[in-house]
Design a protein around this motif. Structure first.
Motif, PDB file in Angstrom:
ATOM      1  N   UNK A  14       0.819  -1.216   0.000  1.00  0.00           N
ATOM      2  CA  UNK A  14       0.000   0.000   0.000  1.00  0.00           C
ATOM      3  C   UNK A  14       0.851   1.263   0.000  1.00  0.00           C
ATOM      4  N   UNK A  15       1.998   1.207   0.601  1.00  0.00           N
ATOM      5  CA  UNK A  15       2.939   2.326   0.667  1.00  0.00           C
ATOM      6  C   UNK A  15       4.212   1.888  -0.065  1.00  0.00           C
ATOM      7  N   UNK A  16       4.368   2.267  -1.333  1.00  0.00           N
ATOM      8  CA  UNK A  16       5.559   1.842  -2.082  1.00  0.00           C
ATOM      9  C   UNK A  16       6.804   2.616  -1.617  1.00  0.00           C
ATOM     10  N   UNK A  17       7.246   2.293  -0.425  1.00  0.00           N
ATOM     11  CA  UNK A  17       8.322   3.029   0.244  1.00  0.00           C
ATOM     12  C   UNK A  17       9.645   2.996  -0.522  1.00  0.00           C
ATOM     13  N   UNK A  18       9.852   1.995  -1.371  1.00  0.00           N
ATOM     14  CA  UNK A  18      11.128   1.865  -2.070  1.00  0.00           C
ATOM     15  C   UNK A  18      11.149   2.587  -3.418  1.00  0.00           C
ATOM     16  N   UNK A  19      10.063   3.279  -3.757  1.00  0.00           N
ATOM     17  CA  UNK A  19      10.061   4.086  -4.983  1.00  0.00           C
ATOM     18  C   UNK A  19      11.088   5.204  -4.827  1.00  0.00           C
ATOM     19  N   UNK A  20      11.514   5.779  -5.926  1.00  0.00           N
ATOM     20  CA  UNK A  20      12.488   6.868  -5.850  1.00  0.00           C
ATOM     21  C   UNK A  20      11.964   7.967  -4.928  1.00  0.00           C
ATOM     22  N   UNK A  21      12.811   8.384  -4.000  1.00  0.00           N
ATOM     23  CA  UNK A  21      12.404   9.292  -2.927  1.00  0.00           C
ATOM     24  C   UNK A  21      11.740  10.577  -3.410  1.00  0.00           C
ATOM     25  N   UNK A  22      12.179  11.133  -4.503  1.00  0.00           N
ATOM     26  CA  UNK A  22      11.613  12.397  -4.970  1.00  0.00           C
ATOM     27  C   UNK A  22      10.553  12.215  -6.057  1.00  0.00           C
ATOM     28  N   UNK A  23      10.147  10.974  -6.317  1.00  0.00           N
ATOM     29  CA  UNK A  23       9.187  10.722  -7.392  1.00  0.00           C
ATOM     30  C   UNK A  23       8.013   9.911  -6.868  1.00  0.00           C
ATOM     31  N   UNK A  24       7.060  10.588  -6.302  1.00  0.00           N
ATOM     32  CA  UNK A  24       5.861   9.920  -5.791  1.00  0.00           C
ATOM     33  C   UNK A  24       5.180   9.210  -6.961  1.00  0.00           C
ATOM     34  N   UNK A  25       4.831   7.926  -6.787  1.00  0.00           N
ATOM     35  CA  UNK A  25       4.162   7.201  -7.866  1.00  0.00           C
ATOM     36  C   UNK A  25       2.821   7.843  -8.238  1.00  0.00           C
ATOM     37  N   UNK A  26       2.466   7.740  -9.499  1.00  0.00           N
ATOM     38  CA  UNK A  26       1.222   8.321 -10.001  1.00  0.00           C
ATOM     39  C   UNK A  26       0.023   7.759  -9.241  1.00  0.00           C
ATOM     40  N   UNK A  27      -0.900   8.643  -8.873  1.00  0.00           N
ATOM     41  CA  UNK A  27      -2.114   8.240  -8.168  1.00  0.00           C
ATOM     42  C   UNK A  27      -1.988   8.255  -6.656  1.00  0.00           C
ATOM     43  N   UNK A  28      -0.771   8.400  -6.154  1.00  0.00           N
ATOM     44  CA  UNK A  28      -0.534   8.370  -4.708  1.00  0.00           C
ATOM     45  C   UNK A  28      -0.541   9.787  -4.136  1.00  0.00           C
ATOM     46  N   UNK A  29      -0.911   9.880  -2.869  1.00  0.00           N
ATOM     47  CA  UNK A  29      -0.831  11.132  -2.133  1.00  0.00           C
ATOM     48  C   UNK A  29       0.165  10.945  -0.985  1.00  0.00           C
TER      49      UNK A  29
END
Length: 169
Positions: A14-29
């Motif tokens: 639910x929380x894609x914590x390992x995504x690039x730190x400065x690039x919030x995944x699309x659709x996420x808040x």
């Protein structure tokens, strides 16, 4: 007959914590949180996609939803409200990050205890082949262990796989 369990991890699925730190995944808040134990420094950054709540509520027709996260009951305070989820039961881990059967994730043995012979699907970013082998050997009911990439979180094919698996039971 009882519905199968859908055991839901937070960090990763639910929380894609390992995504690039400065690039919030699309659709996420972005949400800033201070769950128990998070007292020092900046609040914890958590990315959540409100669409996941709708997807999970849709699956609740076929599953009993349960938090299977280190957030334990705090997932009802910090995560569920942002996703539009009602209060859910949760696994109260007897020991977190403790000793586990050879090669398995520490949660796996407790997942089986909680399921107590019921069919279950489990979404987590720490599931390995060892966990699959252990569950197949130790759990007599049907089980789906769905590994989720912690850089991406749950995606459409994951929800489809969960729905198809429950429909096939």
């Amino acid at each position: 007959m009882k519905k199968p369990l859908l055991l839901i991890d937070v960090d990763g699925p639910l929380n894609p914590y390992a995504a690039q730190a400065q690039r919030r995944p699309e659709g996420y808040t972005t949400h800033r949180m201070r769950p128990t134990g998070w007292t020092e420094g900046k609040p914890l950054r958590v990315w959540l996609d409100p669409g996941h709540g709708e997807e999970l509520l849709g699956l609740a027709e076929d599953y009993e939803l349960v938090w299977a996260t280190t957030w334990k009951g705090e997932a009802n305070d910090w995560i569920g409200p942002h996703l539009g989820l009602p209060e859910l039961p949760y696994i109260d881990w007897p020991q977190m990050h403790g000793k586990a059967p050879r090669g398995t994730f520490w949660k796996t043995q407790y997942i089986l205890e909680y399921a107590a012979g019921r069919p279950f699907a489990w979404v987590d970013d720490d599931i390995t082949a060892y966990d699959r082998e252990y569950v197949e050997r130790e759990h007599l009911a049907a089980a789906l262990l769905l590994h989720v990439d912690p850089r991406i979180g749950l995606i459409r094919p994951d929800f489809d796989a969960l729905a198809e698996w429950a429909a096939a039971l």
